[in-house]
Design an enzyme around this catalytic site. Structure first.
Site, PDB file in Angstrom:
ATOM      1  N   ARG A 164      36.958  27.425  45.017  1.00  0.00           N
ATOM      2  CA  ARG A 164      38.104  28.279  44.547  1.00  0.00           C
ATOM      3  C   ARG A 164      38.986  27.548  43.625  1.00  0.00           C
ATOM      4  NH1 ARG A 164      34.999  32.757  44.945  1.00  0.00           N
ATOM      5  NH2 ARG A 164      34.577  33.172  47.101  1.00  0.00           N
ATOM      6  N   HIS A 168      35.332  43.692  46.636  1.00  0.00           N
ATOM      7  CA  HIS A 168      35.508  42.316  46.496  1.00  0.00           C
ATOM      8  C   HIS A 168      36.258  41.933  45.129  1.00  0.00           C
ATOM      9  CE1 HIS A 168      34.600  38.143  46.070  1.00  0.00           C
ATOM     10  NE2 HIS A 168      34.183  38.231  44.767  1.00  0.00           N
ATOM     11  N   THR A 195      29.514  39.167  45.922  1.00  0.00           N
ATOM     12  CA  THR A 195      30.015  39.180  47.226  1.00  0.00           C
ATOM     13  C   THR A 195      30.107  40.461  47.551  1.00  0.00           C
ATOM     14  OG1 THR A 195      31.329  37.168  46.850  1.00  0.00           O
ATOM     15  CG2 THR A 195      31.783  38.393  48.674  1.00  0.00           C
ATOM     16  N   ARG A 197      45.001  37.654  39.791  1.00  0.00           N
ATOM     17  CA  ARG A 197      45.747  38.139  38.611  1.00  0.00           C
ATOM     18  C   ARG A 197      46.990  39.089  39.152  1.00  0.00           C
ATOM     19  NH1 ARG A 197      40.787  39.806  37.287  1.00  0.00           N
ATOM     20  NH2 ARG A 197      41.759  41.902  37.433  1.00  0.00           N
ATOM     21  N   GLU A 207      38.851  35.857  50.800  1.00  0.00           N
ATOM     22  CA  GLU A 207      39.435  37.329  51.016  1.00  0.00           C
ATOM     23  C   GLU A 207      39.741  37.412  52.453  1.00  0.00           C
ATOM     24  OE1 GLU A 207      35.576  38.773  49.178  1.00  0.00           O
ATOM     25  OE2 GLU A 207      36.515  40.525  49.089  1.00  0.00           O
ATOM     26  N   GLU A 239      26.001  37.270  50.269  1.00  0.00           N
ATOM     27  CA  GLU A 239      25.327  38.133  48.838  1.00  0.00           C
ATOM     28  C   GLU A 239      23.734  38.210  49.198  1.00  0.00           C
ATOM     29  OE1 GLU A 239      25.963  36.682  44.750  1.00  0.00           O
ATOM     30  OE2 GLU A 239      28.009  36.036  45.290  1.00  0.00           O
ATOM     31  N   TYR A 251      28.983  40.997  40.157  1.00  0.00           N
ATOM     32  CA  TYR A 251      30.082  41.145  40.722  1.00  0.00           C
ATOM     33  C   TYR A 251      30.507  42.657  41.174  1.00  0.00           C
ATOM     34  CZ  TYR A 251      35.232  40.073  40.803  1.00  0.00           C
ATOM     35  OH  TYR A 251      36.614  39.651  40.846  1.00  0.00           O
ATOM     36  N   TYR A 269      38.421  29.212  34.965  1.00  0.00           N
ATOM     37  CA  TYR A 269      37.311  30.449  34.862  1.00  0.00           C
ATOM     38  C   TYR A 269      38.207  31.274  33.336  1.00  0.00           C
ATOM     39  CZ  TYR A 269      40.769  34.095  36.402  1.00  0.00           C
ATOM     40  OH  TYR A 269      41.957  34.715  36.491  1.00  0.00           O
ATOM     41  N   LYS A 307      31.014  27.012  40.630  1.00  0.00           N
ATOM     42  CA  LYS A 307      29.918  27.799  41.103  1.00  0.00           C
ATOM     43  C   LYS A 307      28.629  26.898  41.089  1.00  0.00           C
ATOM     44  CE  LYS A 307      32.060  31.837  41.713  1.00  0.00           C
ATOM     45  NZ  LYS A 307      31.957  32.798  43.013  1.00  0.00           N
ATOM     46  N   ASP A 326      26.487  32.052  47.455  1.00  0.00           N
ATOM     47  CA  ASP A 326      26.961  31.498  46.321  1.00  0.00           C
ATOM     48  C   ASP A 326      28.217  30.801  46.565  1.00  0.00           C
ATOM     49  OD1 ASP A 326      27.613  31.213  43.738  1.00  0.00           O
ATOM     50  OD2 ASP A 326      28.641  32.978  43.749  1.00  0.00           O
ATOM     51  N   ASP A 367      24.437  36.056  38.630  1.00  0.00           N
ATOM     52  CA  ASP A 367      25.006  36.636  39.674  1.00  0.00           C
ATOM     53  C   ASP A 367      26.348  37.709  39.218  1.00  0.00           C
ATOM     54  OD1 ASP A 367      26.098  37.020  42.171  1.00  0.00           O
ATOM     55  OD2 ASP A 367      27.378  35.391  42.143  1.00  0.00           O
ATOM     56  N   GLU A 378      30.055  32.759  49.789  1.00  0.00           N
ATOM     57  CA  GLU A 378      29.909  34.184  49.357  1.00  0.00           C
ATOM     58  C   GLU A 378      28.714  34.800  49.893  1.00  0.00           C
ATOM     59  OE1 GLU A 378      30.615  34.491  45.173  1.00  0.00           O
ATOM     60  OE2 GLU A 378      32.758  34.414  45.257  1.00  0.00           O
ATOM     61  N   THR A 380      23.620  26.745  45.404  1.00  0.00           N
ATOM     62  CA  THR A 380      23.558  28.254  45.733  1.00  0.00           C
ATOM     63  C   THR A 380      22.306  28.385  46.564  1.00  0.00           C
ATOM     64  OG1 THR A 380      24.094  28.901  43.587  1.00  0.00           O
ATOM     65  CG2 THR A 380      23.155  30.656  45.038  1.00  0.00           C
ATOM     66  N   GLN A 400      37.454  26.873  40.551  1.00  0.00           N
ATOM     67  CA  GLN A 400      37.084  27.981  39.788  1.00  0.00           C
ATOM     68  C   GLN A 400      38.420  28.733  39.294  1.00  0.00           C
ATOM     69  OE1 GLN A 400      35.814  31.200  42.425  1.00  0.00           O
ATOM     70  NE2 GLN A 400      35.595  32.655  41.191  1.00  0.00           N
TER      71      GLN A 400
END
Ligand code: MN
Length: 418
Positions: free
Chosen positions: A239, A135, A352, A144, A366, A203, A130, A246, A255, A235, A128, A201, A259, A242
């Site tokens: 959250r 996104h 995503t 972050r 989001e 995708e 990114y 992560y 994740k 996907d 997968d 997600e 899927t 994750q």
């Protein structure tokens, strides 16, 4: 381009599309490869058996009387073109072979409502990416630091991670809410329990055709010879799990519980008319990532939600594959650039696909900005993340002049764990 099987202008599967899938007749019989045309499936195993796919030449083993598409994917670009041309010819309104042979037509064309669809390939490896700048910026800002949302490598490297292929499931498979470890916002020690932040997600993914030997990268300008076709990918993401797990190695249990993919693989050839310029890449990518020509595709994409109390789904997201910053040819070239060998049936997903406006964000993370702005549903219900009983559907199509090349749909209903 008329077929003797008529399709309305908004049908996903006209003669211009001809996506491949794996099916078995509801009445029984082994899995085999077919092509979707209108509301029907054309049985390619049968056509091969009766000698109507001479485009394949003298294959030593049947290519379509197979439970997966892997053998056909491995044959490569020229074989794909010949078969697509032969099938398009057979289904064309001016070709009598099938049109005027009622007995053959009855055996070779089955109603989609009378077949069972299966995973189209044995997926050896799933990756997968990114690749949506919007996104990555949104997630970076929330997880972050809003002032440094994009990490310094992002504009140079198509970021991705190795996913889990064993839990890739077909459209319609119920999605069990995962249990996992997470840190509740009001706690300073983690707990283990059902995820409270289950998300989707939106995708697209592509299947790899012929692979490359270990140690021999795929050049970015050879990508079209290795990209078989596209499916919708959801996907599913927990959250809370994750966010806690992560760092430093990236997504893991948040994740890998499921899927979902759509059953019909739309060949790259069907999407050729929809190539378009994508986002300008600045700084200029390194030479091994520089491709000739346009590698973005104008494909409209939607995500729809239906709760148990709703009579029909509501559209949550409208976005477009053309927004993707890193192109599929760059993903493939980058993935193999260190010598990693790709194999027929590998699935590479886009990440995503978010657009520039708030209604084009491809995940609830989001859309609700980390759960801070709940969405209101027509029933008066609200959502930050998915509730048990919610059905989430992805769909998409490329809009031609009077026709669509559709990807179909992929749906999953969230079921609780008791
Ligand atoms: Mn993803």
């Amino acid at each position: 381009m008329p077929s003797f099987i008529a399709t309305p202008p908004n049908h996903p599967f006209p003669l211009q599309n001809l996506p491949y899938g794996v099916f078995s007749p509801a009445s029984g019989g082994p899995r085999r490869v077919g092509v979707a045309i209108g509301d029907y499936v054309l049985d390619l195993a049968l056509l091969e058996e009766v000698g109507l796919l001479s485009a394949l030449g003298q294959a030593e083993q049947p290519i379509f009387a197979q439970p997966t598409l892997n053998a056909f994917m491995a044959l490569g670009y020229e074989a794909w073109q010949r078969v697509r041309g032969a099938v398009q010819h057979l289904l064309h309104a001016s070709t009598p072979t099938l049109r005027d042979n009622a007995a053959l037509r009855q055996r070779a064309l089955l109603k989609q409502s009378e077949v069972t669809l299966h995973l189209p390939a044995i997926i050896g490896d799933y990756t997968d990416f990114y690749s949506s700048r919007e996104h990555a910026t949104n997630v970076g800002a929330m997880f972050r630091d809003p002032d440094n949302a994009l990490l310094p490598n992002w504009l140079h490297v198509p970021i991705g991670y190795h996913g889990r292929s064993s839990s890739i499931v077909l459209d319609g498979t119920p999605i069990k809410r995962p249990w996992g470890q997470f840190l509740p916002s009001d706690a300073d020690t983690p707990r283990f329990g059902p995820s409270q932040e289950l998300d989707f997600e939106l995708e697209l993914g592509f299947f790899v055709g012929p692979g490359n030997p270990l140690g021999q990268p795929i050049a970015v300008d050879d990508a079209h010879r290795h990209i078989f076709g596209f499916v919708l990918v959801n996907d599913w993401s927990a959250r809370d799990i994750q966010r806690w797990e992560y760092r430093p190695l990236g997504p893991f249990l948040g994740k890998n519980f499921a899927t979902s993919i759509s059953p019909w693989v739309v060949p790259l050839a069907a999407l050729e008319p929809f190539r378009c310029p994508g986002p300008i890449q600045s700084p200029t990518p390194l030479p091994y990532l520089q491709a000739n020509g346009d590698w973005a595709f104008d494909i409209h994409l939607e995500a729809r939600l239906q709760s148990e109390r709703m009579g029909e789904p509501v559209t949550l997201v409208r976005t477009n594959f053309r927004h993707l910053y890193w192109r599929v040819c760059q993903q493939l070239a980058h993935h193999s650039s260190g010598g990693c060998n790709m194999r027929p049936g590998d699935l590479l997903a886009s990440g995503t696909i978010s657009g520039p406006t708030p209604d084009s964000f491809g995940s609830l993370l989001e859309l609700t900005w980390g759960g801070k702005r709940p969405l209101s549903l027509p029933t008066g219900e609200t959502r930050t993340y998915l509730a048990d009983g919610d059905r989430l559907t992805l769909t998409g199509w490329a809009q031609g002049d009077g026709y669509r090349v559709g990807l179909g749909t992929v749906t999953g209903k969230v079921i609780g764990t008791v």
